[in-house]
Scaffold this active site. Structure first.
Site, PDB file in Angstrom:
ATOM      1  N   GLY A  11       0.817  -1.214   0.000  1.00 56.81           N
ATOM      2  CA  GLY A  11       0.000   0.000   0.000  1.00 56.81           C
ATOM      3  C   GLY A  11       0.847   1.258   0.000  1.00 56.81           C
ATOM      4  O   GLY A  11       2.075   1.198   0.120  1.00 56.81           O
ATOM      5  N   SER A  54       2.864   3.968   1.186  1.00 56.92           N
ATOM      6  CA  SER A  54       3.485   4.148   2.505  1.00 56.92           C
ATOM      7  C   SER A  54       4.940   4.585   2.393  1.00 56.92           C
ATOM      8  O   SER A  54       5.841   3.788   2.633  1.00 56.92           O
ATOM      9  CB  SER A  54       3.397   2.836   3.281  1.00 56.92           C
ATOM     10  OG  SER A  54       3.866   1.749   2.482  1.00 56.92           O
ATOM     11  N   ALA A 114       8.290   5.726   3.576  1.00 58.40           N
ATOM     12  CA  ALA A 114       8.944   5.678   4.888  1.00 58.40           C
ATOM     13  C   ALA A 114       9.092   7.079   5.478  1.00 58.40           C
ATOM     14  O   ALA A 114       8.897   7.293   6.676  1.00 58.40           O
ATOM     15  CB  ALA A 114      10.321   5.036   4.724  1.00 58.40           C
ATOM     16  N   LYS A 120       3.944  -1.568  -9.531  1.00 59.61           N
ATOM     17  CA  LYS A 120       3.770  -0.106  -9.627  1.00 59.61           C
ATOM     18  C   LYS A 120       5.122   0.601  -9.714  1.00 59.61           C
ATOM     19  O   LYS A 120       5.227   1.716 -10.234  1.00 59.61           O
ATOM     20  CB  LYS A 120       2.920   0.458  -8.482  1.00 59.61           C
ATOM     21  CG  LYS A 120       3.418   0.116  -7.077  1.00 59.61           C
ATOM     22  CD  LYS A 120       4.369   1.106  -6.491  1.00 59.61           C
ATOM     23  CE  LYS A 120       5.070   0.525  -5.292  1.00 59.61           C
ATOM     24  NZ  LYS A 120       5.924   1.379  -4.555  1.00 59.61           N
ATOM     25  N   SER A 178       9.630   9.050  -4.122  1.00 57.93           N
ATOM     26  CA  SER A 178       9.801   7.787  -4.849  1.00 57.93           C
ATOM     27  C   SER A 178      11.149   7.742  -5.557  1.00 57.93           C
ATOM     28  O   SER A 178      11.423   8.516  -6.469  1.00 57.93           O
ATOM     29  CB  SER A 178       8.675   7.621  -5.880  1.00 57.93           C
ATOM     30  OG  SER A 178       9.030   6.581  -6.774  1.00 57.93           O
ATOM     31  N   ASN A 202      12.108   5.344  -7.427  1.00 58.22           N
ATOM     32  CA  ASN A 202      11.877   4.863  -8.793  1.00 58.22           C
ATOM     33  C   ASN A 202      11.586   6.035  -9.713  1.00 58.22           C
ATOM     34  O   ASN A 202      12.143   6.147 -10.799  1.00 58.22           O
ATOM     35  CB  ASN A 202      10.710   3.870  -8.791  1.00 58.22           C
ATOM     36  CG  ASN A 202      11.080   2.593  -8.063  1.00 58.22           C
ATOM     37  OD1 ASN A 202      11.860   1.801  -8.562  1.00 58.22           O
ATOM     38  ND2 ASN A 202      10.548   2.409  -6.862  1.00 58.22           N
TER      39      ASN A 202
END
Ligand SMILES: NC(=O)c1ccc[n+]([C@@H]2O[C@H](COP(=O)([O-])OP(=O)(O)OC[C@H]3O[C@@H](n4cnc5c(N)ncnc54)[C@H](O)[C@@H]3O)[C@@H](O)[C@H]2O)c1
Length: 335
Positions: free
Chosen positions: A133, A135, A137, A188, A251, A253
């Site tokens: 989900g 989230s 950090a 994702k 992110s 990524n």
């Protein structure tokens, strides 16, 4: 109060440690790397992984994996490529009553297995669960309201994890679809990398929306071929995780994708950003799609960009030039 051991002192492991400690649990964090533990002990934080989040002094920090003994819950916060190895290291010290919770998002390189499979194979006598989900950090560590899902073969385990870890800033939903939750959470990262590439190329919101929507379609398509439920992809581990990863600068990524879109070589972009699980995952998902005979056009194009020397702008042209089709003919939006 539960006795919780977290394996891995990276961003996610530490954010969970901070949250669990604030909630009054007895928390131990293990790392394979002495320098990580030493740095946290010396400075109170691990700036390289989770800057600005102070780890409370009552969190036990160790490189001695035998301290996992007697834990009610063992949480794995290790990148997917190294999970099996860490499970093997910890296994001699984990009793069969400990519940093992894997938080890694990705497929195992080589075997293409889900992290739940890796955990179950490593701990056949234990009850296990996965978390997935939206989230980051960075936000969990700061107590910013976050919602995730827990999935397990055993509903009682899901309820136990839900009741033990939920608090005023961290709300856990139960979802019985392990495959769907894991595929959504893992794949994702591929779409987030591609979204970053589009941002790096200077493309617009239309492109990003298209990428996220069609990305979710192909994630759901392979997920459903593996037995996942369609509805899971409308939930936190599907669209929820996709939104957070494709739109946030937290992110890694997406940040790596931006560099690639700006012309940085893919391996260099990954080296600069650090843990970029979408990179390996693109290769793994590409192989899985070929093995299962599932069409994943965005994954295939990103694979070409990352590993085949395809120019990002050419991959967009290829995607836009595909034969036209009915939006609802298969997968997530179909019947
Ligand atoms: N960061 C997030 O917001 C977030 C959110 C949800 C899930 N996750 C998942 O949690 C997992 C860990 O991510 P992260 O962000 O904490 O990564 P990270 O790079 O911040 O930290 C990973 C940690 O794993 C440990 N580790 C790394 N390589 C290892 C090895 N070879 N052997 C043993 N231990 C090793 C180290 O303690 C390292 O600090 C990933 O699978 C990720 O998908 C992360």
């Amino acid at each position: 109060m539960a006795k919780i051991t977290i394996l891995g002192s990276g961003g996610f492991g530490l954010s969970l440690a901070v949250m669990c400690s604030r909630a009054g649990h007895d928390v131990t964090v293990w790392s394979k790397f002495q320098d990580e533990i030493d740095t946290i002990k010396r400075t109170g934080e691990l700036k390289s992984k989770l800057p600005g989040v102070i780890v409370p002094e009552n969190v036990r920090l160790t490189t001695d994996v035998s301290l996992v003994k007697g834990s009610d819950m063992v949480i794995l916060g290790i990148p997917s490529a190294f999970c099996r190895k860490v499970c093997e290291e910890a296994k001699p010290y984990i009793g069969k009553d400990s519940i093992i919770v894997n938080t890694a998002k990705g497929l195992e390189p080589g075997t293409l297995k889900l992290m739940s499979e890796v955990t179950d194979e490593s701990f056949p006598e234990n009850r296990t669960a996965i978390l997935s989900g939206p989230s980051h950090a960075e936000e969990i560590g700061r107590g910013i309201p976050t919602t995730i899902v827990v999935a397990s073969e055993d509903r009682d385990v899901s309820y136990y994890v839900q009741n033990t870890l939920s608090n005023k800033t961290f709300r856990i939903y139960v979802n019985d679809d392990i495959v769907g939750c894991e595929i959504g959470g893992s794949l994702k990262n591929i779409i987030a990398l591609a979204a970053g590439v589009c941002d790096g190329l200077g493309l617009g919101d239309n492109t990003k929306a298209a990428l996220m929507t069609r990305g979710l379609t192909e994630i759901a398509r392979i997920g459903m071929a593996m037995g996942a439920q369609r509805s899971t992809f409308s939930g936190l581990s599907g669209i929820g995780d996709l939104i957070v990863t494709c739109t946030s600068m937290h992110s890694r990524n997406r940040r790596a994708g931006i560099l690639i879109g700006q012309g940085v070589a893919p391996d260099e972009a990954v080296r600069r950003v650090g843990t970029v699980e979408g990179y390996e995952c693109t290769k793994n998902a590409y192989e899985l799609s070929k093995k299962l005979g599932i069409e994943m056009p965005i994954t295939e194009q990103l694979y070409g960009v990352l590993f085949g020397g395809v120019l990002p702008k050419d991959s967009i042209i290829t995607l836009m030039s595909r034969p036209t089709k009915n939006e609802t003919e298969d997968g997530f939006l179909g019947r």
